[in-house]
Design a protein around this motif. Sequence first.
Motif, PDB file in Angstrom:
ATOM      1  N   MET A 169      10.123  42.076  20.791  1.00 26.55           N
ATOM      2  CA  MET A 169      11.140  43.317  20.767  1.00 26.55           C
ATOM      3  C   MET A 169      11.001  43.711  22.153  1.00 26.55           C
ATOM      4  SD  MET A 169      10.563  45.338  17.301  1.00 26.55           S
ATOM      5  CE  MET A 169       9.512  46.476  18.019  1.00 26.55           C
ATOM      6  N   THR A 201      12.089  39.030  14.524  1.00 29.43           N
ATOM      7  CA  THR A 201      11.074  39.913  14.177  1.00 29.43           C
ATOM      8  C   THR A 201      10.309  39.662  12.967  1.00 29.43           C
ATOM      9  OG1 THR A 201      12.606  41.673  15.442  1.00 29.43           O
ATOM     10  CG2 THR A 201      10.684  42.606  14.053  1.00 29.43           C
ATOM     11  N   THR A 251       4.950  41.078  17.055  1.00 38.90           N
ATOM     12  CA  THR A 251       6.264  42.029  17.003  1.00 38.90           C
ATOM     13  C   THR A 251       6.689  42.692  18.193  1.00 38.90           C
ATOM     14  OG1 THR A 251       5.747  41.987  14.580  1.00 38.90           O
ATOM     15  CG2 THR A 251       7.450  43.512  15.539  1.00 38.90           C
ATOM     16  N   GLY A 297      11.793  36.285  22.929  1.00 37.91           N
ATOM     17  CA  GLY A 297      12.152  37.582  23.437  1.00 37.91           C
ATOM     18  C   GLY A 297      13.069  37.391  24.213  1.00 37.91           C
TER      19      GLY A 297
END
Length: 183
Positions: free
Chosen positions: A84, A60, A80, A14
């Motif tokens: 994010m 994702t 997840t 991420g």
Amino acid sequence: MKAVHIFLAFFRVGILGYGGGPASIPLVHKEVVDKYKWMNEDEFSDLLALANTLPGPVATKLAGYIGYRVQGIRGMLNATFAVMVPTIILMIILLTSLSSVKDQAWVQGMTEAVVPVVGVMLAVLTWQFLKKSKSGLGWIATLLMALVTGLLMEALGVHPGIIIAGLLILAIFRKDKKEGDAS
């Protein structure tokens, strides 16, 4: 400890996945296949093909499935969340601070400098996928499929998800035909 590893793996994806989904794929591959060995090359390739046929951001989707596979529902939520959160935080910080300097040459140069790096990362992953395809299909079929797929996407504007879905359906019917021939 698995929860920490899942979080760290997808947090790195991420935070470093500058450029969106395509740039994140090699990072996910590095974490999942090379570093933690949660999947092998074949499993990752299959997952990536399936993930590209579904709607939504690929990083994702990969995080959700891999997290679930490694540690169930808790792993899915952890991965997840980890993939994010950096984007959300960085978007808020960067958009509020960079809006005043967006026209500066150093900001534009920074953005332009990342493009070749992401291109190389994608090229390395592409080469790995081509080598894997060669072992199953052979070089001629692999290169022919790559050429036809490239033409469909670039010349005709066909969405990659449609091509992948069509190939999956073709593979299912071809497998059934081979099984029918063997009986």
